[in-house]
Scaffold this active site. Structure first.
Site, PDB file in Angstrom:
ATOM      1  N   SER A 134     -35.241  43.001 -12.604  1.00  0.00           N
ATOM      2  CA  SER A 134     -36.200  43.876 -11.916  1.00  0.00           C
ATOM      3  C   SER A 134     -35.985  45.361 -12.185  1.00  0.00           C
ATOM      4  O   SER A 134     -36.851  46.169 -11.895  1.00  0.00           O
ATOM      5  CB  SER A 134     -36.167  43.623 -10.402  1.00  0.00           C
ATOM      6  OG  SER A 134     -34.977  44.112  -9.833  1.00  0.00           O
TER       7      SER A 134
ATOM      8  N   LYS B 172     -32.560  48.499  -6.239  1.00  0.00           N
ATOM      9  CA  LYS B 172     -33.911  49.045  -6.379  1.00  0.00           C
ATOM     10  C   LYS B 172     -33.845  50.563  -6.222  1.00  0.00           C
ATOM     11  O   LYS B 172     -32.858  51.116  -5.749  1.00  0.00           O
ATOM     12  CB  LYS B 172     -34.858  48.498  -5.287  1.00  0.00           C
ATOM     13  CG  LYS B 172     -35.085  47.000  -5.328  1.00  0.00           C
ATOM     14  CD  LYS B 172     -35.961  46.572  -6.473  1.00  0.00           C
ATOM     15  CE  LYS B 172     -36.270  45.102  -6.456  1.00  0.00           C
ATOM     16  NZ  LYS B 172     -35.182  44.245  -6.889  1.00  0.00           N
TER      17      LYS B 172
END
Length: 168
Positions: free
Chosen positions: A89, A126
């Site tokens: 990701s 993230k």
């Protein structure tokens, strides 16, 4: 007159910013462990003065300018940890599967920083994004969707990513 209880200025002085833990060592190992801890040059490796061309090759130069101490990559050793990446990701931010992240818990998780977060009991890496009083955990891969963090979500920021170590 009452006795006992917590009083300002009492007790042992705090030498460290984070909690400490007592460690038991065999007496005959104390000297070697202390030498290891105090040896700031333990992770020093040569740093050559010439740069490596990523374009057309240049003549080799073997002049060692200085020694690079790997401890210099870590600004706050007592609040720093390493974690290995699983997943894709964050690939567009240069963070790949099996990379090792250097994470500092003492840094503030501000807008734009890449963080290690625990969301609903699951670890994730993230980028923090704040917009219109909303908090998002943003991936760096278009195949993944941003995660809006709602007020009722159980979230803890473990630290800010400061470095990435890649395998080649």
């Amino acid at each position: 007159m009452t006795r006992g209880g917590k009083r300002q200025g009492s007790g042992r002085p705090k030498l460290y910013k984070s909690p400490t833990k007592t460690v038991r060592l065999p007496i005959d190992e104390i000297d070697s462990v202390m030498r290891f801890i105090e040896n700031k040059d333990f992770f020093k490796l040569p740093l050559y003065g010439s740069k490596v061309s990523a374009g057309f090759p240049s003549p080799a130069d073997d002049y060692i300018e200085e020694y690079l101490n790997l401890n210099d990559l870590i600004k706050h050793p007592t609040t720093t940890f390493f974690v290995r990446v699983s997943g894709h990701s964050m690939k567009d931010a240069g963070i790949n599967e099996n990379d090792i992240l250097i994470v500092d818990r003492s840094l503030s998780p501000t807008h734009g920083k890449i963080v290690i977060a625990v969301l609903q009991g699951q670890l994730t890496v993230k980028r923090i994004h704040k917009e219109n009083n909303k908090l998002f955990l943003m991936p760096a891969n278009t195949e993944f969707s941003p995660i809006e963090v709602k007020e009722e979500d159980d979230i803890h920021i473990w630290g800010v990513v400061t470095k990435v170590i890649h395998d080649m």
